[in-house]
Design a protein around this motif. Structure first.
Motif, PDB file in Angstrom:
ATOM      1  N   ILE A 299       0.827  -1.206   0.000  1.00 26.35           N
ATOM      2  CA  ILE A 299       0.000   0.000   0.000  1.00 26.35           C
ATOM      3  C   ILE A 299       0.865   1.262   0.000  1.00 26.35           C
ATOM      4  CG2 ILE A 299      -1.598   1.344   1.438  1.00 26.35           C
ATOM      5  CD1 ILE A 299      -2.905  -1.350   2.188  1.00 26.35           C
ATOM      6  N   VAL A 300       1.899   1.278   0.849  1.00 24.81           N
ATOM      7  CA  VAL A 300       2.776   2.456   0.920  1.00 24.81           C
ATOM      8  C   VAL A 300       3.535   2.639  -0.393  1.00 24.81           C
ATOM      9  CG1 VAL A 300       4.783   3.465   2.072  1.00 24.81           C
ATOM     10  CG2 VAL A 300       3.011   2.350   3.426  1.00 24.81           C
ATOM     11  N   LEU A 301       4.031   1.538  -0.955  1.00 26.60           N
ATOM     12  CA  LEU A 301       4.783   1.625  -2.212  1.00 26.60           C
ATOM     13  C   LEU A 301       3.920   2.181  -3.332  1.00 26.60           C
ATOM     14  CD1 LEU A 301       7.298   1.077  -3.916  1.00 26.60           C
ATOM     15  CD2 LEU A 301       6.545  -1.288  -4.159  1.00 26.60           C
ATOM     16  N   MET A 302       2.678   1.705  -3.440  1.00 33.72           N
ATOM     17  CA  MET A 302       1.797   2.186  -4.495  1.00 33.72           C
ATOM     18  C   MET A 302       1.331   3.614  -4.228  1.00 33.72           C
ATOM     19  SD  MET A 302       1.879  -0.033  -6.749  1.00 33.72           S
ATOM     20  CE  MET A 302       0.609   0.614  -7.828  1.00 33.72           C
ATOM     21  N   PHE A 303       1.186   3.982  -2.951  1.00 34.74           N
ATOM     22  CA  PHE A 303       0.846   5.358  -2.609  1.00 34.74           C
ATOM     23  C   PHE A 303       1.963   6.299  -3.048  1.00 34.74           C
ATOM     24  CE2 PHE A 303       0.702   8.791   0.720  1.00 34.74           C
ATOM     25  CZ  PHE A 303      -0.445   9.404   0.249  1.00 34.74           C
ATOM     26  N   ILE A 304       3.212   5.908  -2.785  1.00 32.01           N
ATOM     27  CA  ILE A 304       4.355   6.711  -3.224  1.00 32.01           C
ATOM     28  C   ILE A 304       4.405   6.769  -4.747  1.00 32.01           C
ATOM     29  CG2 ILE A 304       6.887   6.818  -3.274  1.00 32.01           C
ATOM     30  CD1 ILE A 304       6.857   5.549  -0.467  1.00 32.01           C
TER      31      ILE A 304
ATOM     32  N   ILE B 208       2.473   1.893 -18.355  1.00 34.24           N
ATOM     33  CA  ILE B 208       2.557   0.715 -17.494  1.00 34.24           C
ATOM     34  C   ILE B 208       1.614   0.850 -16.299  1.00 34.24           C
ATOM     35  CG2 ILE B 208       4.077  -0.552 -15.904  1.00 34.24           C
ATOM     36  CD1 ILE B 208       6.380   0.110 -17.887  1.00 34.24           C
ATOM     37  N   LEU B 209       1.615   2.019 -15.665  1.00 36.76           N
ATOM     38  CA  LEU B 209       0.745   2.237 -14.509  1.00 36.76           C
ATOM     39  C   LEU B 209      -0.727   2.146 -14.903  1.00 36.76           C
ATOM     40  CD1 LEU B 209       2.635   5.173 -12.752  1.00 36.76           C
ATOM     41  CD2 LEU B 209       2.311   2.877 -11.849  1.00 36.76           C
ATOM     42  N   GLY B 210      -1.089   2.821 -15.981  1.00 37.45           N
ATOM     43  CA  GLY B 210      -2.478   2.787 -16.437  1.00 37.45           C
ATOM     44  C   GLY B 210      -2.916   1.397 -16.844  1.00 37.45           C
ATOM     45  N   ALA B 211      -2.024   0.677 -17.550  1.00 32.58           N
ATOM     46  CA  ALA B 211      -2.346  -0.684 -17.998  1.00 32.58           C
ATOM     47  C   ALA B 211      -2.514  -1.619 -16.811  1.00 32.58           C
ATOM     48  CB  ALA B 211      -1.256  -1.199 -18.930  1.00 32.58           C
TER      49      ALA B 211
ATOM     50  N   VAL C 192       7.096  -0.486 -10.334  1.00 29.37           N
ATOM     51  CA  VAL C 192       7.186   0.897  -9.850  1.00 29.37           C
ATOM     52  C   VAL C 192       8.515   1.112  -9.141  1.00 29.37           C
ATOM     53  CG1 VAL C 192       6.284   2.490  -8.101  1.00 29.37           C
ATOM     54  CG2 VAL C 192       4.720   1.391  -9.692  1.00 29.37           C
ATOM     55  N   GLU C 193       8.919   0.151  -8.312  1.00 30.24           N
ATOM     56  CA  GLU C 193      10.174   0.286  -7.581  1.00 30.24           C
ATOM     57  C   GLU C 193      11.372   0.365  -8.532  1.00 30.24           C
ATOM     58  OE1 GLU C 193      13.073   0.404  -4.557  1.00 30.24           O
ATOM     59  OE2 GLU C 193      10.988   1.018  -4.736  1.00 30.24           O
TER      60      GLU C 193
ATOM     61  N   GLY D  45       7.732  -3.971 -18.243  1.00 29.94           N
ATOM     62  CA  GLY D  45       7.122  -3.427 -17.035  1.00 29.94           C
ATOM     63  C   GLY D  45       5.865  -4.154 -16.598  1.00 29.94           C
ATOM     64  N   MET D  46       5.284  -4.966 -17.489  1.00 29.15           N
ATOM     65  CA  MET D  46       4.050  -5.688 -17.175  1.00 29.15           C
ATOM     66  C   MET D  46       4.291  -7.157 -16.823  1.00 29.15           C
ATOM     67  SD  MET D  46       1.556  -3.475 -17.431  1.00 29.15           S
ATOM     68  CE  MET D  46       0.071  -4.438 -17.675  1.00 29.15           C
TER      69      MET D  46
END
Length: 388
Positions: free
Chosen positions: A62-67, A146-149, A129-130, A330-331
């Motif tokens: 959760i924290v990683l995706m929030f960042i 990548i994020l949107g997909a 993401v990392e 990335g996917m």
């Protein structure tokens, strides 16, 4: 070993592993995942995935995706929404058809084969993401795609899983919500995301600035993050998706930098490393040799179906060869999304216990390979950033 002792050992081990990973030129997350493999049931059996470790791991995601949301460019995400959807759709179709079809030749029923395809249609963007953050490639057109997909991918996967559980009927161990109700709840969630970004988050952050508490804007942002993660899970999505949208909402306010510099040290000090360790702790080599042909074939297909399928989706939307490779890479990672899907399906009797551990092993192997491929793709891509 007490939890505090376990936590101390894991943080020391991940810090050293991350350091030496950087020294030899591989992503730090690989070293952190290997800590879980080496110290966990797979090799030395010193650390186990207890409830507390799992809780810290869940918070790490959760924290990683929030960042990731905080550091994302919302204008860029909107600009590349169309290619992201195209990438997601093809990135789901390839694993479902190819990995599902090949599974049938390993003595799975057609229903189990289809479910295996659904498991590997999921994408865990948290690890990507990392790596993208580590190599300063998150705020690019490829990173936005990548994020949107990954968000669209998650929604499609949840719908497919809901359909399969509905098809099982009473075997799932209880009544399942109607598919139309699930879709309606998820649509309501995304309406809420729009309201949050446009009005709710800015108002709450302005209010927090008047509270007589230290770092009150950061506290308010954490409240928003956890609330969105909880709402996402309530409607059947991943909590990581809710956290990501919470981050994008905070990023549109005047408090983005203040929150980012406050949250990032907390996340990377304790929660995020435990998440990556937990991936390795899920690995076991029990019955490995008997399952080796299945594990080897499915691991290769797990990499190729996303790399080629999502790369094709990028190509059809006008991306060049370097970008196609980067988006596909990335996917690849499956991580917690595939693990969660497998666990839900296993509980609903979509997959027998004889093959569950083999599927988990494939998920982890693909997840460990993904950062290497993504790093190579980043290094091959021109270092350009589109203006928006």
């Amino acid at each position: 070993m007490s939890f505090l002792g376990t936590l101390c050992i894991l943080l020391l081990a991940t810090t050293l592993a991350g350091h030496f990973s950087h020294r030899i030129g591989i992503p730090a997350v690989i070293g952190e995942i290997l800590v879980g493999v080496v110290l966990g049931p797979a090799i030395f059996n010193l650390v186990h995935l207890t409830n507390l470790v799992q809780t810290f791991s869940d918070l790490g995601v959760i924290v990683l995706m929030f960042i990731g949301g905080l550091e994302s460019n919302l204008a860029l995400l909107k600009k590349y929404l169309r290619p992201a959807i195209g990438v997601a759709v093809i990135g789901v179709v390839f694993p479902v058809l190819i990995m599902g079809g090949v599974s049938h030749f390993f003595n799975f029923t057609w229903f189990e084969s289809l479910f295996i395809g659904v498991i590997f249609s999921a994408t865990s963007v948290s690890i990507s993401v990392e790596v993208l953050k580590e190599f300063k490639a998150l705020d690019t057109k490829e990173g936005a795609t990548i994020l949107g997909a990954a968000v669209a991918d998650d929604i499609i996967g949840v719908i497919l899983l809901s359909i399969m559980i509905s098809m099982m009927g009473d075997k799932s161990g209880g009544a399942q919500p109607a598919l139309w109700l699930v879709l309606l709840e998820q649509a309501a969630f995304f309406v809420g995301v729009f309201l949050l970004t446009r009005w709710i988050a800015p108002a709450l952050m302005r209010l927090s600035n008047h509270l007589l508490m230290a770092v009150s804007p950061t506290i308010m942002s954490v409240i928003i993050c956890l609330a969105m993660a909880w709402l996402a899970e309530t409607v059947g999505l991943s909590g990581a998706i809710g956290a990501f949208f919470a981050g994008t909402a905070i990023a549109q306010t005047d408090y983005q930098h203040q929150v980012d510099v406050s949250i990032e040290p907390v996340g990377y000090t304790i929660f995020i490393p435990i998440f990556f360790v937990s991936v390795g702790l899920n690995m076991t080599f029990e019955g490995f040799w008997q399952s080796l042909p299945f594990v080897a074939v499915m691991t290769v297909l797990g990499v190729l179906t996303k790399l080629l399928g999502c790369g094709l989706g990028a190509k059809l939307n006008g991306f060049n060869a370097h970008s196609n490779y980067l988006v596909g890479a990335g996917m690849i990672s499956r991580g917690e999304m595939a693990l969660i899907t497998a666990q839900i399906g296993f509980s609903a009797h979509l997959l027998s216990s004889n093959y569950y551990s083999d599927v988990i092993l494939v998920i982890i192997l693909v997840t460990m390979i993904a950062p290497f491929v993504l790093k190579d793709a980043i290094h091959r891509a021109p270092a350009t950033r589109p203006s928006v």
